[in-house]
Scaffold this active site. Structure first.
Site, PDB file in Angstrom:
ATOM      1  CB  CYS A 114      -4.816  -1.647   7.911  1.00  0.00           C
ATOM      2  SG  CYS A 114      -4.370   0.082   8.087  1.00  0.00           S
ATOM      3  CB  CYS A 129       0.399   0.208   5.110  1.00  0.00           C
ATOM      4  SG  CYS A 129      -0.928   1.356   4.716  1.00  0.00           S
ATOM      5  CB  CYS A 179      -4.641   2.731   5.580  1.00  0.00           C
ATOM      6  SG  CYS A 179      -4.262   1.264   4.609  1.00  0.00           S
ATOM      7  CB  CYS A 235      -0.637   3.275   7.495  1.00  0.00           C
ATOM      8  SG  CYS A 235      -2.231   2.512   7.692  1.00  0.00           S
ATOM      9  CG  HIS A 280      -5.755   4.381  11.047  1.00  0.00           C
ATOM     10  ND1 HIS A 280      -4.673   4.875  11.736  1.00  0.00           N
ATOM     11  CD2 HIS A 280      -5.254   3.717   9.993  1.00  0.00           C
ATOM     12  CE1 HIS A 280      -3.552   4.527  11.108  1.00  0.00           C
ATOM     13  NE2 HIS A 280      -3.884   3.811  10.037  1.00  0.00           N
ATOM     14  NE  ARG A 306      -0.072  -3.249   5.958  1.00  0.00           N
ATOM     15  CZ  ARG A 306      -1.292  -3.782   5.918  1.00  0.00           C
ATOM     16  NH1 ARG A 306      -2.060  -3.751   6.984  1.00  0.00           N
ATOM     17  NH2 ARG A 306      -1.744  -4.335   4.814  1.00  0.00           N
ATOM     18  CD  GLU A 347      -1.671   2.428   0.996  1.00  0.00           C
ATOM     19  OE1 GLU A 347      -2.364   3.152   0.279  1.00  0.00           O
ATOM     20  OE2 GLU A 347      -0.671   2.846   1.598  1.00  0.00           O
ATOM     21  CB  SER A 385       3.837   1.438   7.906  1.00  0.00           C
ATOM     22  OG  SER A 385       3.216   0.194   7.657  1.00  0.00           O
TER      23      SER A 385
HETATM   24  N1  NFV Z   1       0.908   0.581   8.977  1.00  0.00           N
HETATM   25  C1  NFV Z   1      -0.261   0.448   8.876  1.00  0.00           C
HETATM   26 FE1  NFV Z   1      -1.972   0.197   8.637  1.00  0.00          FE
HETATM   27  C2  NFV Z   1      -1.986  -1.393   9.271  1.00  0.00           C
HETATM   28  N2  NFV Z   1      -1.945  -2.525   9.571  1.00  0.00           N
HETATM   29  C3  NFV Z   1      -2.291   0.868  10.284  1.00  0.00           C
HETATM   30  O1  NFV Z   1      -2.438   1.280  11.371  1.00  0.00           O
HETATM   31  O2  NFV Z   1      -1.907  -0.381   6.906  1.00  0.00           O
HETATM   32 NI1  NFV Z   1      -2.674   0.405   5.919  1.00  0.00          NI
END
Ligand code: NFV
Ligand code: HEM
Ligand code: HEM
Ligand code: SF4
Ligand code: SF4
Ligand code: F3S
Ligand SMILES: [Mg+2]
Lengths: 557, 359, 226
Positions: free
Chosen positions: A64, A551, A61, A554, A68, A484, A14, A507
């Site tokens: 995932c 990601c 994101c 993120c 959030h 992640r 991502e 990330s």
């Molecule tokens: N790094 C990240 Fe995420 C995740 N897992 C979010 O908190 O991916 Ni889009």
């Protein structure tokens, strides 16, 4: 200066990640990780209604998605002292499990597998032998010679059309690919099956949150109501659907994902000694069984492991101003007090200031600032977060379930515990925790049914819903484990508005640039020593980077 | 170009029967909202066309539109990307990375100049000379302009590409800009939503693939097939709205009965999307059905139309908790007080005048 | 104060008077129903949707009054060109520089005499005074704004072509959420106007005794004979 090799874009992740490495004698000797896109969420959140923050941060994101939102509602609830009803906690857990199941499976098959599986070699496979291989690994019904032969024909047609689409210019035939043709064909078949399956498990989000990606959350609970006598609420039909989805998920994980993971891993055991990188691991823990307020009862425990010392797990406190701090020494931001300091997120600042080379550019100025990702540290230490950290912290915390599962996998592969600290270990840990989660989901589901049976159907606590009930100033932190890794949001509420909001994302920990003392973060550190047979086709670099499941949307936000 | 297989040829080599193929065409037609009498046209189109090369860009985004796309349940996405189109560039799924990926992109842009479909996910930052989003060392701004040049059609996925979405919310720190404001010499098909429904995305591609024309668009450039009705007009809770049966607080008795979410801030009355009909993830549910109001995610600037739990947007320049009514009531009170004061003053100071006029 | 003689002047022609009262009634209904639409009271929490339609009726009343007000307004606009000197358009909008200056002076005078009460003696105007003219002009604009935004909001729920003429408005204003917010906010202009307007009518009637209130019923005012 040694020859700089640039990989940009890193694909099958991502977001926008750029890796610059130096290679000497076939090994990476230096590495720089850069996030090259920024949106400025922390600036956009200022002045808004804290109850809306989940919707904003969720859009950090879509891969995932949900995590959030979860961190955000917890942050606001922490600031305002709201406790959510037990059912809301359970529904959040179920959504959490569904997220992991989808995200990890998609990562394995669609983002990571092509590092290990050579699609083109699958054309040489014998479908009959493939069938035998598949049947020797699991009971998954789609394993007949005819089935694999159809898949092979489909791929052949595709390849022969000359339009290779997403497989164009892949590193097919690279010496690093080790799987026999039959395993490759099986991998391709499951790539396609997983693509179809992943859209099913997310229906758990659709049922409780109305859609996926980006289901709805609520400060104080969950927005859906439980009413088994009502067609407009979560009733027996909806619950049965959820139950079935988790059942199917467990079957898929146990009969497809894990067998594939173990089979592929057995051909790549050398990767159990590559890509270890940092030796510190951190988790915030999640999946509460006695409320978010009691981390000792989390399924995933909270803690820090330093120097790969599995005999000690150190406590983590998000509110301690000396523990989690972010640096911008090599990131395109300015701090008012200068760029050498670290800032606890409650005092965090986000001031974008690009000072990199003028695009189009060939190389980043890595001595200066080179990324939109800030650099978080725990008590000054660089930390790896993610599935491996979760599995290690659970292992070291004495979870029998985890120890047994990990022990079994190590035995099956015939590798030592030390093999966990590697690219392979990271990828394996992700699979293993998926299996755990597939099982835990049933526990949460059954608990929810029990609650409903005993007449507890509450899903929201609205005592502090109205801003007029809030104190003039409040601050909170909300932690979770995203797929992640360790994710937390920090909020400062003043006069019922967001005064400061900071996200420190998994990330961010892993993909960040060096800190003010020159310490590398997880990606950079893991790349050091990674072999590169052909700098034009750096598939090994992708393996190590992909093992983190980057990601970057993120990471930067 | 003769080595390009048509979709029917592909289907045949994949072992699909003619019957399967016709059924697929009928489905496509239905998905794209085409009359049954026109299915023949669809069949013919798919019989004679090669796989259209497609390049999918990611700029300032959360990749959720890609995720939504792979959730499409009717044309299954593997069917689309393996058999119907040739997805030659997409950072999320493609095997190649770095130079190899860029090479694939440039090859398609050269070889199929004027023929490829350009799909854009994410907005394009114009601040800091574009440095807020760089790929392969180039700005998104450069890339989007270059790629649009040879594109046969451009689709703006999601609210990011259609209207800037969250990063364009005030104060828009990076100058996030939707595609149509950068590419002004070509029509841009907007498929807004945060994200858009997977099946809607798939059907938009299907339409382009089948008819070689741009679907009928509404006033702001969205396909009429999915954006011609307000969520409110297709919402199954609408009878509760008309009856004045509202949820008053989360998880109250009314919520448990599925009353209308208007008073919880539902933006259904001001949002155009197919959620009430197509629903999400294969028709399982949609936000309102699962108890949360619509936040208006397919509307322009919806992030700045908050707070989401108030029925009305805040007045510009006033912060949360300051709705028009609060200002109105305050003004009303001040006015009333002024009038009363004035009346008292008048009756004292102008008593003689009033008395006189009484004569 | 010296005795004064008054003469009857026919000021407000019938269309103006009819418009006035239709408009006043419509505004009353629109404000009341509009505020209910904006914040429906929790009248019912039990019952079935099929048993009731009260909110639908409130909205229906709003839309009906809206149409009535809109058409009445059109008639009034016609009368701005066909009516007598007191109802013509240039009684609200100064037609040239000198008229603008006159109106400005009137407004200052009215403020000094009526509002701040710096002087006692009222000034005599046959039609409406400069300040009133200004406020009516404002309320006419607000009416146009409400008609346009209201019709724009109404268009998607109707197959009638007339409101459909205004469907360009939401994209221009930034979406229907914004249109609604402003349509709602303008409601307060009507509330405030009405409060002040009615008060001032009574005030003038009492301080000047020229049949201010009855004039808008029978059209006749008393003007001091020079
Ligand atoms: N790094 C990240 Fe995420 C995740 N897992 C979010 O908190 O991916 Ni889009
Ligand atoms: C003095 C004139 C008017 C006033 C004070 C007024 C006031 C209001 C108010 C306060 C609302 C509620 C807005 C909200 O909170 O969502 C409303 C809604 C509405 N008004 Fe008006 N309005 C007026 C004229 C009109 C006109 C001329 C129309 C034209 C057709 C109209 C059509 C509507 C519509 C369609 C709605 C939305 C109702 C719904 O969707 O349920 N209004 N109005
Ligand atoms: C007791 C109630 C009312 C009385 C006695 C009254 C009286 C009058 C009078 C005497 C005029 C002539 C203006 C002038 O002297 O310059 C007038 C004009 C006007 N009034 Fe009223 N009024 C009343 C209620 C209302 C209400 C409720 C509204 C609507 C909000 C309203 C709106 C207007 C408008 C728009 C005009 C300008 C009319 C035109 O010139 O066409 N009035 N009113
Ligand atoms: S429109 Fe929404 S869902 Fe799509 S990329 Fe943008 S933020 Fe994500
Ligand atoms: S829930 Fe929302 S969309 Fe549905 S009827 Fe109520 S206001 Fe309209
Ligand atoms: S929030 Fe978006 S998903 Fe549909 S119901 Fe509203 S448009
Ligand atoms: Mg941050």
């Amino acid at each position: 200066m040694a020859n700089r090799i640039v990989i940009d874009p890193i694909t099958r992740i991502e977001g926008h990640l750029r890796i610059e490495i130096e290679v000497r004698d076939g090994r990476v000797t230096d590495a720089y990780s850069s996030g090259t896109m920024v949106r400025g969420f922390e600036l956009i959140l200022k002045g808004r209604d804290p109850r809306d923050a989940w919707a904003f941060t969720e859009r950090a994101c879509g891969v995932c998605t949900t995590v959030h939102a979860l961190a955000s509602v917890r942050t606001v609830e922490d600031a305002l002292g709201i406790q959510v009803p037990a059912n809301a906690e359970l529904i959040r857990n179920l959504m959490f499990c569904a997220q992991y199941l989808q995200d990890h499976v998609v990562h394995f098959y669609h983002l990571h597998a092509l590092d290990w599986v050579d699609i083109v070699s699958a054309l040489k496979a014998d479908p009959k032998k493939t069938s035998e291989l598949a049947q020797s690994l699991s009971n998954w019904p789609k394993s007949s010679p005819g089935y694999f032969s159809d898949v092979q024909t489909r791929i052949r047609t595709f390849v022969e059309s000359g339009q290779l689409g997403i497989f164009a210019n892949g590193y097919w035939g690279h010496s690093a690919y080790k799987l026999p043709a039959e395993a490759n064909l099986m991998g391709v078949a499951h790539y396609l099956e997983a693509l179809e399956w992943q859209k099913e498990i997310v229906k758990v989000h659709t049922i409780f949150g109305g859609k996926n990606p980006h289901p709805n959350y609520l400060v104080g609970g969950v927005p859906c109501s439980l009413n088994i006598n009502e067609v407009n609420a979560i009733n027996a039909e909806r619950l049965a659907h959820v139950g079935q989805l988790f059942q199917q998920a467990q079957t898929f994980v146990e009969q497809v994902y894990l067998p594939d993971l173990m089979a592929i891993a057995s051909f790549y055991k050398d990767w159990g000694a590559i890509g270890g990188g940092l030796s510190n691991y951190m988790t915030y823990g999640d999946l509460p069984t006695a409320g978010y307020g009691d981390p000792s009862k989390f399924k995933f425990p909270r803690g820090v492991i330093l120097d790969r010392n599995l005999n000690e797990v150190l406590p983590v406190d998000g509110k301690d101003p000396m523990q989690v701090q972010e640096y911008v020494a090599h990131s395109w931001y300015d701090y008012a007090e200068g760029n050498a300091v670290g800032k606890h997120p409650w005092d965090g600042e986000t001031k974008l200031h690009y000072t990199g080379p003028k695009p189009p550019y060939e190389q980043l100025e890595v001595e200066q600032k080179y990324s939109w990702i800030k650099t978080p540290r725990w008590k000054g230490h660089a930390m790896e977060v993610g599935p491996l950290a979760r599995v290690l912290v659970a292992y070291a915390s004495g979870s029998a379930e985890v120890q047994e599962l990990v022990g079994g996998a190590l035995k099956q592969l015939d590798v030592p515990v030390a093999a966990l600290f590697s690219t392979l270990g990271r990828t394996a840990a992700r699979g293993l925790e998926t299996k755990l989660i597939a099982g835990w989901a049933h526990e949460f589901y059954n608990q929810l049914l029990t609650n409903i049976k005993t007449g507890d159907t509450r899903t929201a606590n609205t005592t502090m819903w109205e801003p007029s009930t809030w104190p003039a100033e409040a601050r909170g932190v909300g932690m979770t484990e995203a797929p992640r890794g360790a994710l937390a949001h920090w909020i400062v509420i003043r006069d019922r508005k967001i005064d400061n909001y900071q996200l420190v994302v998994p990330s961010t920990w892993n993909a960040s640039p060096r800190d003010n003392e020159g310490q590398m973060s997880a990606y950079e550190s893991a790349l050091i020593g990674t072999p590169v047979a052909n700098v034009e086709q750096p598939v090994e670099v992708l393996r190590t980077i992909h093992s983190f499941d980057p990601c970057i949307a993120c990471a930067v936000h | 170009m003769s080595e390009r297989l048509t979709i029917w040829e592909q289907a045949r080599t994949l072992g699909h029967s003619r019957r399967d193929f016709l059924q697929f065409c009928a489905w496509l037609a239905a998905a794209a909202g085409i009359e049954a009498s026109q299915v023949g046209q669809v069949v013919q189109a798919l019989e004679t066309k090669p796989r259209i090369p497609v390049v999918w860009f990611h700029f300032q985004e959360c990749t959720c539109c890609s995720e939504s796309f792979i959730r499409s349940s009717h044309p299954i996405v593997s069917d689309i990307i393996l058999d119907k189109i040739s997805l030659d560039y997409t950072e999320t799924l493609q095997a190649a990375a770095g130079h190899a990926a860029e090479a694939a992109l440039h090859e398609t842009m050269k070889k199929y100049h004027g023929e490829y479909l350009m799909l854009v996910e994410g907005s394009v930052p114009t601040g800091a000379d574009g440095a807020y989003c760089c790929i392969a060392g180039r700005t998104a701004l450069d890339t989007v302009k270059e790629a649009a040049e040879g594109a046969k059609a451009i689709v703006a996925w999601g609210s990011c590409a259609s209207n800037g979405c969250i990063q364009a919310a005030s104060p828009n720190p990076t100058g996030a800009t939707p595609v149509h404001e950068i590419i002004t010499n070509k029509p841009v098909i907007k498929v807004p939503g945060c994200p858009p429904i997977g099946e809607v995305m798939a059907a938009t591609i299907v339409h382009l693939l089948t008819f070689d024309t741009i679907p009928q668009l509404d006033r702001v450039g969205r396909p009429m097939a999915f954006y011609s009705r307000r969520v409110h007009d297709t919402c199954y809770r609408r009878p509760n709205y008309d009856a004045g049966l509202f949820v008053e607080s989360w998880d109250d008795e009314n919520a448990r009965k599925g009353f209308c979410l208007y008073k919880m801030g539902c933006r259904g009355p001001v949002t155009y999307n197919a959620c009430g009909v197509t629903k999400w993830n294969g028709g399982v549910s949609f936000p309102i059905q699962s108890g949360h109001g619509c936040i208006g995610c397919s509307e322009e600037n919806f992030w700045d139309n908050g707070p989401f739990y108030n029925h009305l947007t805040n007045l510009p320049g006033f912060s949360i908790e300051t709705t028009a009514d609060k200002i109105g009531v305050a003004a009303g009170v001040v006015t009333a007080a002024g009038l009363v004061g004035h009346a008292v003053l008048t009756s004292i100071r102008k008593r003689d005048v009033i008395n006189e006029t009484k004569k | 104060m010296a005795e004064a003689t008054y003469e009857r002047v026919y000021v407000w022609q019938a269309p103006v008077r009819m418009y006035h009262w239709i408009n006043a009634c419509c505004i009353f209904v629109l404000v009341a129903t509009g505020l209910v639409i904006g914040r429906p009271p929790a009248l019912m929490s039990a019952g079935e949707a099929s048993d009731s339609h009260w909110f639908g009726w409130v909205r229906f009343l709003h839309f009906s009054a809206a149409f009535l007000m809109s058409f009445a307004f059109l008639v009034r606009v016609y009368w701005m060109f066909a009516g007598n000197q007191y109802s013509r358009w240039d009684a609200f909008i100064p037609r040239n520089w000198t008229r603008l200056k006159t109106q400005w002076r009137e407004m200052v005078n009215v403020l000094r005499i009526d509002i701040l009460q710096l002087e006692k003696e009222p000034i005599d105007y046959v039609g409406h005074n400069g300040l009133a003219a200004f406020s009516y002009f404002g309320i006419f604009l607000a009416t146009i704004f409400q008609i346009i935004t209201g019709a724009a909001l109404y268009a998607p729920m109707s197959t009638f072509w007339l409101p459909g003429l205004f469907s360009w408005v939401p994209p221009l204003m930034g979406g229907e959420a914004i249109v609604r917010m402003w349509h709602h906010a303008f409601t307060w202009i009507f509330i405030l106007f009405t409060m002040i307007h009615v008060y001032l009518s009574i005030f003038h009637d009492m301080t000047e005794g020229r049949g201010e209130i009855s004039s808008i019923v029978n059209g006749v005012r008393f003007v001091e004979r020079k």
